[in-house]
Write an enzyme that holds these catalytic residues in place. Structure first.
Site, short mmCIF file in Angstrom:
data_model
loop_
_atom_site.label_atom_id
_atom_site.label_comp_id
_atom_site.label_asym_id
_atom_site.label_seq_id
_atom_site.Cartn_x
_atom_site.Cartn_y
_atom_site.Cartn_z
N LYS A 24 0.83 -1.20 0.00
CA LYS A 24 0.00 0.00 0.00
C LYS A 24 0.87 1.26 0.00
CE LYS A 24 -4.28 -1.68 0.35
NZ LYS A 24 -5.42 -1.37 -0.52
N ASP A 31 -6.60 -4.68 6.34
CA ASP A 31 -6.69 -6.13 6.49
C ASP A 31 -6.78 -6.59 7.94
OD1 ASP A 31 -6.73 -6.29 3.80
OD2 ASP A 31 -4.80 -7.27 3.55
N ASN A 91 -10.35 -10.54 -3.75
CA ASN A 91 -8.94 -10.67 -4.12
C ASN A 91 -8.30 -11.80 -3.34
OD1 ASN A 91 -8.45 -8.52 -5.98
ND2 ASN A 91 -8.69 -7.06 -4.30
#
Length: 561
Positions: free
Chosen positions: A176, A248, A410
């Protein structure tokens, strides 16, 4: 248009010289040091005598990159470059973004996460483990850079659709951070990846002799909350203006932590809010293709975790802006979870699911729910591959002239269906988007270009808009503005190909425009800590980082004095 600039490339109080300089990825230029710099910096003889321009080094890097036998080998190669020469790394990624994104982020980053302890080479970021409790502020002070503006943090519990990977989840905040630089031009010195090692419930990791995290079950309850509180306070103490980007976290904690901190600090959860904004942008664009306004859509979700509920909540906000009441908007969003359709008479629903529970019959599977509800759009955020079956897709085409099919899970291996399946079983009528990339599909003489509902369209621009205005909070209005801005950038030609997102090649432009839209909200709502600039877009562009080598001549003398 403002000229992009290279922001201070010398973050150290004193520039190292000699062999130490060549080991510093923040300062190393490899074979691009000039003869004058080599003499000045005492690195003559420590490099081959020939000189390469940055362009020469990029060409060499890409040649070697493309010769690697697998995607995971490409990942290891390019991350090795990051550990040697940060400027060259970011230039390579920026100049080859379409080729690099599937490697430095999804889907390859998923495999890198699974193999993190086995391919580990050099630490990148900060690891805050339970054994450091009470000393997080001291540990964070070990990070060498003082101007951090975005902290990307995970606890590794729900990495992509792969589950609990513990400390191996560090590959995600690192990825990220890379995309913040490549997509939005945020300076790499401003980004700090962090992993909270709170244990893992993954038995294979606990039994792996090479696993790099602590070998105990995950912390829960007050012990976990206290650890996260200490982390947040340590960040605020050292970097008081920083944005904390949560990434996450498991469903049990993601919503709860967002609700706890969102009105207290500058923060967002990308899995909840970033995913919501990119999905909403796709729906805004799809409405132009289907001729069905968003407020008239009936949307059925497969998956009622953080991503799905986050999308639903943002859709409700958007529908309210289009004239519906909150109750009417919620009635247009339906969810199927592991136990079936979320209906009001079901027991033990969480509060976030209860908000979308409607009076309806009990249905235990997704396909039956599609037939009963006849939705205009289905959105998959379940990490259950193949759940958008041929029957489901055929039914969607029977109910709708242009069915909207978003398979957003994903990585690619977890997608609810492939692009080819969506187009074949809807006879080319689907408005399709996925979370990971799929190639264009040619069928009956027509070529369909699947959209990729990638969070990289949203979070870099939101982050850029927040940091350049020194925003005190991140709000839903900012994500609504981001979604609307993204949808407005889809061209008529892209619509003709069935695509609901602009090409990934335009990510820099997308991020800059989203940053300006986010900044506008920050100023309108009194959340910015700087004066309003004369030209907002020009102001945003003036803060863009360009990865170019700077000259050491003069700089070294200045730092040595």
């Amino acid at each position: 248009m403002a000229e992009h600039k290279t922001i201070n490339c010398y973050p150290r109080t004193k520039c190292p010289t000699g062999y130490d300089l060549l080991q510093d990825p923040l300062l190393n230029k490899g074979t691009s040091f000039t003869d004058e710099e080599r003499k000045l910096l005492r690195i003559e003889g420590l490099l081959p005598p020939g000189f390469n321009s940055m362009e020469d080094q990029i060409a060499r890097t890409m040649k070697n990159f493309r010769e690697k036998p697998s995607d995971i080998a490409k990942y290891s190669f390019i991350m090795d470059l990051m550990e040697r020469d940060l400027t060259l790394f970011h230039r390579v990624v920026l100049d080859n973004l379409i080729e690099m994104m599937p490697i430095v982020y999804t889907p390859t980053v998923g495999r890198a996460s699974q193999n993190y302890s086995h391919i580990f080479q050099r630490p990148q970021g900060v690891f805050l483990a339970e054994k450091y409790r009470g000393r997080f502020r001291q540990i964070l002070a070990n990070w060498p850079l003082d101007d951090v503006r975005i902290v990307v943090v995970t606890d590794g519990e729900r990495i992509l659709g792969l589950g609990d990977l513990g400390v191996s989840g560090m590959a995600i905040p690192l990825g990220k951070s890379i995309l913040y630089v490549a997509c939005a031009g945020i300076h790499p010195h401003w980004c700090l990846p962090v992993t909270l090692d709170v244990g893992t419930n993954n038995a294979s990791l606990l039994n792996d002799p090479l696993y790099l995290g602590h070998r105990h079950k995950r912390l829960r309850g007050s012990a976990y909350d206290d650890l996260v509180d200490e982390f947040v306070q340590a960040v605020l103490d050292r970097y008081p203006d920083a944005l904390i980007h949560f990434e996450d976290f498991g469903n049990a904690n993601a919503f709860r932590l967002l609700q706890k901190y969102r009105d207290r600090i500058c923060t967002f959860n990308d899995d909840i809010q970033g995913t919501a904004a990119v999905a909403l942008a796709g729906l805004f664009a799809a409405a132009k293709l289907t001729k069905v306004p968003l407020k008239d859509q009936k949307i059925l979700f497969l998956g009622a975790g953080g991503a799905g509920i986050g999308i639903g909540e943002l859709i409700v906000s958007a529908m309210i802006k289009e004239g519906l009441s909150e109750a009417e908007a919620r009635r247009r969003c339906w969810f199927v979870d592991s136990k079936g359709l979320v209906v009001r008479k079901r027991e033990h629903l969480t509060d976030v699911k209860q908000a979308f529970a409607h009076d309806f019959e009990t249905i235990e599977d997704f396909a039956s729910s599609v037939r009963a509800l006849k939705p205009t759009a289905i959105i998959g955020v379940s990490s259950q591959p193949g759940k958008f079956t041929p029957q489901v897709l055929s039914d969607m085409a029977q109910f709708n002239e242009r069915p909207v099919v978003f398979a957003l899970s994903n990585p690619t291996s977890q997608s609810e269906c492939t692009a080819e399946e969506a187009y074949i079983w809807t006879r080319g009528t689907a408005v399709f988007a996925s979370g990971s990339p799929f190639e264009p599909v040619t069928m009956n003489g027509s070529t369909y270009v699947p959209g990729q509902g990638n969070n990289a369209y949203i979070f870099p621009g939101v982050g850029l808009g927040a940091v350049v205005t020194r925003a005190t909070r991140i709000t839903d209005d900012m994500f609504l503005a981001a979604a609307s801005t993204l949808a407005d950038m889809v061209t008529p030609e892209q619509f003709r190909q069935g695509c609901v997102y602009p090409p990934l090649t335009s990510l820099r432009e997308v991020s800059i425009r989203i940053a300006a839209a986010v900044a506008q909200v920050a100023f309108e709502k009194g959340l910015a800590r700087i004066p309003v600039p004369d030209d907002l877009l020009d102001f945003v562009e003036s803060n863009i980082y360009a990865p170019e080598y700077a000259s050491f001549v003069g700089a070294v003398a200045g730092h040595s004095s």
